[in-house]
Design a protein around this motif. Structure first.
Motif, PDB file in Angstrom:
ATOM      1  N   GLU A  80       0.857  -1.185   0.000  1.00  0.00           N
ATOM      2  CA  GLU A  80       0.000   0.000   0.000  1.00  0.00           C
ATOM      3  C   GLU A  80       0.894   1.236   0.000  1.00  0.00           C
ATOM      4  O   GLU A  80       2.039   1.191   0.452  1.00  0.00           O
ATOM      5  CB  GLU A  80      -0.913  -0.003   1.227  1.00  0.00           C
ATOM      6  CG  GLU A  80      -0.154  -0.004   2.542  1.00  0.00           C
ATOM      7  CD  GLU A  80      -1.068  -0.111   3.752  1.00  0.00           C
ATOM      8  OE1 GLU A  80      -2.240  -0.445   3.576  1.00  0.00           O
ATOM      9  OE2 GLU A  80      -0.574   0.151   4.874  1.00  0.00           O
ATOM     10  N   PRO A  81       0.387   2.362  -0.501  1.00  0.00           N
ATOM     11  CA  PRO A  81       1.233   3.554  -0.650  1.00  0.00           C
ATOM     12  C   PRO A  81       1.353   4.344   0.649  1.00  0.00           C
ATOM     13  O   PRO A  81       0.852   5.465   0.766  1.00  0.00           O
ATOM     14  CB  PRO A  81       0.502   4.351  -1.733  1.00  0.00           C
ATOM     15  CG  PRO A  81      -0.934   4.002  -1.545  1.00  0.00           C
ATOM     16  CD  PRO A  81      -0.945   2.552  -1.117  1.00  0.00           C
ATOM     17  N   ARG A  88       5.736   0.837   2.305  1.00  0.00           N
ATOM     18  CA  ARG A  88       7.016   0.860   1.582  1.00  0.00           C
ATOM     19  C   ARG A  88       8.103   0.120   2.388  1.00  0.00           C
ATOM     20  O   ARG A  88       8.857  -0.688   1.822  1.00  0.00           O
ATOM     21  CB  ARG A  88       7.416   2.315   1.348  1.00  0.00           C
ATOM     22  CG  ARG A  88       8.862   2.552   0.946  1.00  0.00           C
ATOM     23  CD  ARG A  88       9.155   2.113  -0.482  1.00  0.00           C
ATOM     24  NE  ARG A  88      10.561   2.349  -0.804  1.00  0.00           N
ATOM     25  CZ  ARG A  88      11.037   3.480  -1.331  1.00  0.00           C
ATOM     26  NH1 ARG A  88      10.211   4.499  -1.586  1.00  0.00           N
ATOM     27  NH2 ARG A  88      12.312   3.619  -1.605  1.00  0.00           N
ATOM     28  N   VAL A 126       0.264  -2.426  -6.038  1.00  0.00           N
ATOM     29  CA  VAL A 126      -0.068  -1.437  -5.020  1.00  0.00           C
ATOM     30  C   VAL A 126      -1.578  -1.390  -4.852  1.00  0.00           C
ATOM     31  O   VAL A 126      -2.307  -1.103  -5.804  1.00  0.00           O
ATOM     32  CB  VAL A 126       0.461  -0.043  -5.399  1.00  0.00           C
ATOM     33  CG1 VAL A 126       0.164   0.954  -4.285  1.00  0.00           C
ATOM     34  CG2 VAL A 126       1.961  -0.095  -5.682  1.00  0.00           C
ATOM     35  N   TRP A 129      -4.074   2.445  -4.470  1.00  0.00           N
ATOM     36  CA  TRP A 129      -3.016   3.324  -4.960  1.00  0.00           C
ATOM     37  C   TRP A 129      -3.480   4.782  -5.045  1.00  0.00           C
ATOM     38  O   TRP A 129      -2.675   5.711  -4.869  1.00  0.00           O
ATOM     39  CB  TRP A 129      -2.539   2.854  -6.339  1.00  0.00           C
ATOM     40  CG  TRP A 129      -3.515   3.167  -7.445  1.00  0.00           C
ATOM     41  CD1 TRP A 129      -4.514   2.381  -7.906  1.00  0.00           C
ATOM     42  CD2 TRP A 129      -3.572   4.377  -8.192  1.00  0.00           C
ATOM     43  NE1 TRP A 129      -5.207   3.010  -8.902  1.00  0.00           N
ATOM     44  CE2 TRP A 129      -4.641   4.242  -9.093  1.00  0.00           C
ATOM     45  CE3 TRP A 129      -2.824   5.554  -8.201  1.00  0.00           C
ATOM     46  CZ2 TRP A 129      -4.982   5.247  -9.996  1.00  0.00           C
ATOM     47  CZ3 TRP A 129      -3.162   6.560  -9.101  1.00  0.00           C
ATOM     48  CH2 TRP A 129      -4.229   6.400  -9.989  1.00  0.00           C
ATOM     49  N   GLU A 152      -2.964   7.670  -2.295  1.00  0.00           N
ATOM     50  CA  GLU A 152      -1.695   8.389  -2.164  1.00  0.00           C
ATOM     51  C   GLU A 152      -0.890   8.194  -3.450  1.00  0.00           C
ATOM     52  O   GLU A 152       0.057   7.406  -3.498  1.00  0.00           O
ATOM     53  CB  GLU A 152      -0.911   7.864  -0.948  1.00  0.00           C
ATOM     54  CG  GLU A 152       0.412   8.553  -0.681  1.00  0.00           C
ATOM     55  CD  GLU A 152       0.292  10.063  -0.586  1.00  0.00           C
ATOM     56  OE1 GLU A 152      -0.554  10.541   0.179  1.00  0.00           O
ATOM     57  OE2 GLU A 152       1.035  10.750  -1.303  1.00  0.00           O
ATOM     58  N   GLY A 155       2.897   8.470  -3.233  1.00  0.00           N
ATOM     59  CA  GLY A 155       3.494   7.303  -2.577  1.00  0.00           C
ATOM     60  C   GLY A 155       3.543   6.114  -3.517  1.00  0.00           C
ATOM     61  O   GLY A 155       4.505   5.331  -3.500  1.00  0.00           O
ATOM     62  N   THR A 156       2.504   5.949  -4.334  1.00  0.00           N
ATOM     63  CA  THR A 156       2.498   4.863  -5.319  1.00  0.00           C
ATOM     64  C   THR A 156       3.635   5.020  -6.316  1.00  0.00           C
ATOM     65  O   THR A 156       4.346   4.059  -6.636  1.00  0.00           O
ATOM     66  CB  THR A 156       1.147   4.841  -6.060  1.00  0.00           C
ATOM     67  OG1 THR A 156       0.107   4.586  -5.124  1.00  0.00           O
ATOM     68  CG2 THR A 156       1.135   3.768  -7.141  1.00  0.00           C
ATOM     69  N   ILE A 184       6.900   4.051  -4.718  1.00  0.00           N
ATOM     70  CA  ILE A 184       7.046   2.587  -4.621  1.00  0.00           C
ATOM     71  C   ILE A 184       7.414   1.996  -5.978  1.00  0.00           C
ATOM     72  O   ILE A 184       8.299   1.137  -6.081  1.00  0.00           O
ATOM     73  CB  ILE A 184       5.742   1.968  -4.085  1.00  0.00           C
ATOM     74  CG1 ILE A 184       5.626   2.221  -2.579  1.00  0.00           C
ATOM     75  CG2 ILE A 184       5.684   0.471  -4.377  1.00  0.00           C
ATOM     76  CD1 ILE A 184       4.329   1.756  -1.974  1.00  0.00           C
ATOM     77  N   ARG A 215      -1.950  -1.733 -10.338  1.00  0.00           N
ATOM     78  CA  ARG A 215      -2.482  -0.848  -9.312  1.00  0.00           C
ATOM     79  C   ARG A 215      -3.943  -1.216  -9.063  1.00  0.00           C
ATOM     80  O   ARG A 215      -4.704  -1.406 -10.017  1.00  0.00           O
ATOM     81  CB  ARG A 215      -2.405   0.612  -9.754  1.00  0.00           C
ATOM     82  CG  ARG A 215      -1.002   1.153  -9.952  1.00  0.00           C
ATOM     83  CD  ARG A 215      -1.086   2.575 -10.457  1.00  0.00           C
ATOM     84  NE  ARG A 215       0.204   3.247 -10.492  1.00  0.00           N
ATOM     85  CZ  ARG A 215       0.370   4.525 -10.807  1.00  0.00           C
ATOM     86  NH1 ARG A 215      -0.696   5.270 -11.141  1.00  0.00           N
ATOM     87  NH2 ARG A 215       1.578   5.062 -10.810  1.00  0.00           N
TER      88      ARG A 215
END
Length: 291
Positions: free
Chosen positions: A195-196, A201, A222, A225, A228, A231-232, A235, A249
């Motif tokens: 997950e983001p 991470r 992810v 996704w 965030e 954040g995705t 990653i 995703r």
């Protein structure tokens, strides 16, 4: 026969949602829930149990109270503080502290200590509308779940061979401990669901390092996704730097939440954005496995 392991660095990232969706999408497969400490894939598959087997964990020490002289040698050699003196001067082993290492058995001058097998849980062979399913349940407070994971995988492989299945889909344990290593060894592909978030991470990196250590090919997806996007992207940059293909995703989709609440795989009877993402993810996994 190929083996696919669905993992996550921690619980609650959507690993079982993905495994449940793949159960509905794949053909000629056996399903195995190796998250034996907190199994929940059965909630989506509604299994009918056809066989129940006891699971015997590693033996633990017990003391024959008649032979025990109360010398305390067992307590002196036990690094886990399992032996404890009783009001009558004799000793007793706390089964929740004993690691079954045999140190006290070897050291006891009166031969009063022995190792005893015990039933620590059960494993099941079930039938579901998606195919055979092997799963398990530990008793409260029991551990050594790596051994139970190995048992579930062994039974799943036997069923797959008997029924001519091409694939075993394994819902793995979270984290990177002994149960994960037991689930990881010998599989053909690991799909890590993350997950983001900072925690996602961090835990993704630990799982990727573990899988690479055992030279197992890795894909990663992810979940949620769109909660965030930055954040995705971070990653996915990390995955590309590690030469790991981002596999897909999965958006946050209330329809997926509703499916889980209803006890159904996320793709069963649903064609929303989340279900479509899971179907696309399965196609990527299927092509990678060449099945």
């Amino acid at each position: 026969m190929k083996q696919l392991l669905v993992l996550s660095g921690k619980g609650g990232t959507g690993k079982t949602t993905v495994a449940g969706a793949f159960a509905a999408l794949a053909s000629k497969k056996v399903l195995a829930d190796c998250d034996v400490d907190a199994a929940d894939l059965h909630l989506l598959l509604a299994p009918e149990v056809v066989e129940t087997h006891d699971f015997k964990a590693l033996p633990k020490a017990e003391i024959d109270s008649v032979k025990c002289t109360g010398c305390g040698t067992c307590a002196a050699v036990c690094r886990f503080a399992a032996p404890a003196a009783q009001p009558d001067g004799r000793y007793r082993i706390d089964p929740f502290l004993c690691e079954g290492c045999r140190a006290c058995v070897s050291a006891c001058p009166g031969g009063a200590i022995y190792l005893s097998e015990r039933v620590a849980g059960e494993w099941f062979l079930s039938r579901t509308r998606f195919g055979p399913f092997v799963h398990a349940r530990l008793k409260p407070g029991e551990e050594n779940s790596g051994k139970l994971v190995a048992q579930v995988r062994r039974a799943a492989a036997e069923v797959a061979a008997e029924e001519g299945c091409d694939l075993i889909i394994i819902d793995g344990p979270p984290g990177i401990g002994c149960p994960v290593i037991s689930a990881l060894s010998g599989v053909d592909l690991v799909l890590v669901v993350t997950e983001p978030s900072a925690a996602g991470r961090h835990d993704l990196e630990r799982v990727v390092k573990l899988a690479c250590h055992f030279a197992v090919p890795v894909l990663a997806a992810v979940n949620k996704w769109d909660l965030e996007p930055a954040g995705t992207e971070a990653i996915e940059r990390y995955l590309r730097d590690e030469e790991i293909p981002p596999a897909g995703r999965i958006p946050f989709d209330p329809e997926l939440v509703a499916a889980a609440a209803a006890g159904l795989p996320a793709v069963e009877g649903r064609r929303g954005e989340g279900a479509r993402a899971l179907m696309a993810l399965w196609e990527t996994v299927r092509r990678t496995l060449e099945i």
